[in-house]
Design an enzyme around this catalytic site. Structure first.
Site: not given
Ligand code: AMP
Ligand code: ZN
Length: 146
Positions: A105, A107
């Site tokens: 993903h 950001h």
């Molecule tokens: P990372 O730490 O780069 O893997 O980022 C994962 C991101 O996914 C975090 O910013 C979380 O807040 C986000 N996240 C986790 N679960 C969900 C969800 N169900 N819907 C939207 N965002 C999510």
């Protein structure tokens, strides 16, 4: 099965197939963009490929091209909506790098001021990397790009 987990167990694959709800902002044949559930700033958005890839290391070139093609569109939509003064695009690869969801993903974190919630520390260690060291580092990377 890819990247060590079954796609059916992947949170973001479930978001793409709709079995877990999300706040979608954009979707096409190749990508899906939605609001981060724990936003760092107003407008914090995630862009993901529909093809399950754990991280950048295992992302096919075509998946990367289709994903980044959309990145300026997402960035500009957030900019138009909220008029931030800047934006960080961040991609964490591996737990050690802060990755917590193991479906690639990107950001999009719009920035408003120094107290907006994101603190990026950039501690330069220039002294450890004199020019000749950087030269040999460059050679190692170049060798692996052949
Ligand atoms: P990372 O730490 O780069 O893997 O980022 C994962 C991101 O996914 C975090 O910013 C979380 O807040 C986000 N996240 C986790 N679960 C969900 C969800 N169900 N819907 C939207 N965002 C999510
Ligand atoms: Zn997935």
């Amino acid at each position: 099965s890819k990247g060590g987990i079954k796609m059916s167990d992947c949170l973001f694959c479930k978001i793409i197939d709709g079995s877990i709800p999300s706040l979608k902002v954009y979707e096409d044949e190749h990508v899906y963009a939605f609001m981060d559930i724990m936003p760092l700033t107003k407008g914090h958005t995630l862009l993901i490929p529909k093809t399950h890839c754990q991280d950048l290391f295992e992302m096919p070139e075509e998946v990367a091209a289709n994903l980044y093609k959309v990145a300026p569109k997402i960035a500009n939509a957030i900019k138009e909506a909220f008029n931030p003064i800047g934006m960080n695009t961040v991609n964490n690869n591996g737990a050690a790098a802060g990755q917590s969801v193991f479906h690639y993903h990107l950001h999009f974190i719009p920035r408003y001021d120094e107290t907006d919630g994101l603190k990026v520390e950039w501690n330069s260690r220039q002294a450890e990397f004199p020019t000749e060291v950087i030269q040999s580092i460059a050679a190692s990377i170049q060798e692996n790009l052949k």
